[in-house]
Design an enzyme around this catalytic site. Sequence first.
Site, PDB file in Angstrom:
ATOM      1  N   HIS A  93       0.870  -1.148   0.139  1.00 53.19           N
ATOM      2  CA  HIS A  93       0.093   0.015  -0.128  1.00 53.19           C
ATOM      3  C   HIS A  93       1.039   0.995  -0.602  1.00 53.19           C
ATOM      4  O   HIS A  93       1.759   0.910   0.673  1.00 53.19           O
ATOM      5  CB  HIS A  93      -0.782  -0.017   1.462  1.00 53.19           C
ATOM      6  CG  HIS A  93       0.157   0.505   2.398  1.00 53.19           C
ATOM      7  ND1 HIS A  93       0.035   1.891   2.624  1.00 53.19           N
ATOM      8  CD2 HIS A  93       0.347  -0.340   3.719  1.00 53.19           C
ATOM      9  CE1 HIS A  93       0.218   2.146   4.230  1.00 53.19           C
ATOM     10  NE2 HIS A  93       0.720   0.376   4.498  1.00 53.19           N
ATOM     11  N   CYS A  94      -0.046   2.837  -0.555  1.00 54.81           N
ATOM     12  CA  CYS A  94       0.622   3.995  -0.335  1.00 54.81           C
ATOM     13  C   CYS A  94       0.251   4.763   0.593  1.00 54.81           C
ATOM     14  O   CYS A  94      -1.180   3.818   1.347  1.00 54.81           O
ATOM     15  CB  CYS A  94       1.596   4.189  -2.044  1.00 54.81           C
ATOM     16  SG  CYS A  94       0.115   4.529  -2.984  1.00 54.81           S
TER      17      CYS A  94
END
Length: 347
Positions: A93-94
């Site tokens: 994820h970011c």
Amino acid sequence: MIRTISVNEFFLLPDSIPLADVRTPAEFEHGHIPGAFNLPLFSNEERVLVGTTYKQVGREEAILLGFDLTGSKWSGFIKHALEVAPGKKIAVHCWRGGMRSGAMAWALNLYGFEVYLIEGGYKSFRRFALDQFLQPAALLVLGGRTGSGKTRILHELTSLGEQVIDLEHLAQHQGSSYGTMNKMIQPTQEQFENNLAFQLKDMDGSKRLWVEDESRNIGKLTIPTPLFDQMSNATLIDIHVDLEQRVKTLTLEYGLLDKEFLITCTDRIHKRLGPLQTKQAIAAINEGDMEGFIRIVLVYYDKTYRKDMAKRNAEKVLSIVIESEETAENAKQILNFTNTIPATVQA
């Protein structure tokens, strides 16, 4: 293969699947999903450059700059991922499920990883975390004056099968002016909330949940308002422990701490402690009279505790006298006492 999943779906994955947070080290340090490891696509400085380019020049130019900055890094990313996830299954994820996590997922998938891409990224986890504090919990608050051994009793209650959240452990602070014990480092407010929410998500809302009586602030950190409001309105089990036993406990606990640390912390509360008492407490510290020091500051902390108790609904404050010096015995006594309380009072 790349599978896009929600945060809730991620929590259902096996614990053996690592979570890669591809945001910058600074973003990760400020707050991250508990258990995640940092696999930053950009350094802190590189992210600023890409962001500035995106705003001032455009999206395509920012993407090209991003590839220029990361071009030599991709093998390193893959090698790091392999060290953490040798089984080639990984979640990524970011910030909000955009280009950074998409690029990393693409590269890992190309190498042969099974990738779980978290939709909405860290931002979606933050929404999930804040929502945990709004959920009703069957709270029971363990109260008692400083030195009553509340934290040790809570740990013993855990071993007896009770649900417990140790707020002071999560905050890395024991709640008083001396709370860091000259060694603990508090997390950021955001990380404290993340860690707390991560524990709350696994609690059974139909069963009682024990927490220690705390002020709104634990050191520099603040208990989320919705949860603190529930704590303030919950039934409180007020344990009464003999003064001499409390002095003995605190003397053993604080007696070996650095004198300069104790003096600094004592001076920090001089307005509330009073000029004479502050002078006497510092003199006791310098003389190595830890018991005398403890007795002086306990006058202040006991007074504060009485004031806090006066603010509570008296009908929801239930007192019990604790006489044993054995934590296990005290926990069993409290549990037996609590089991006699009608559910209508605990609610």
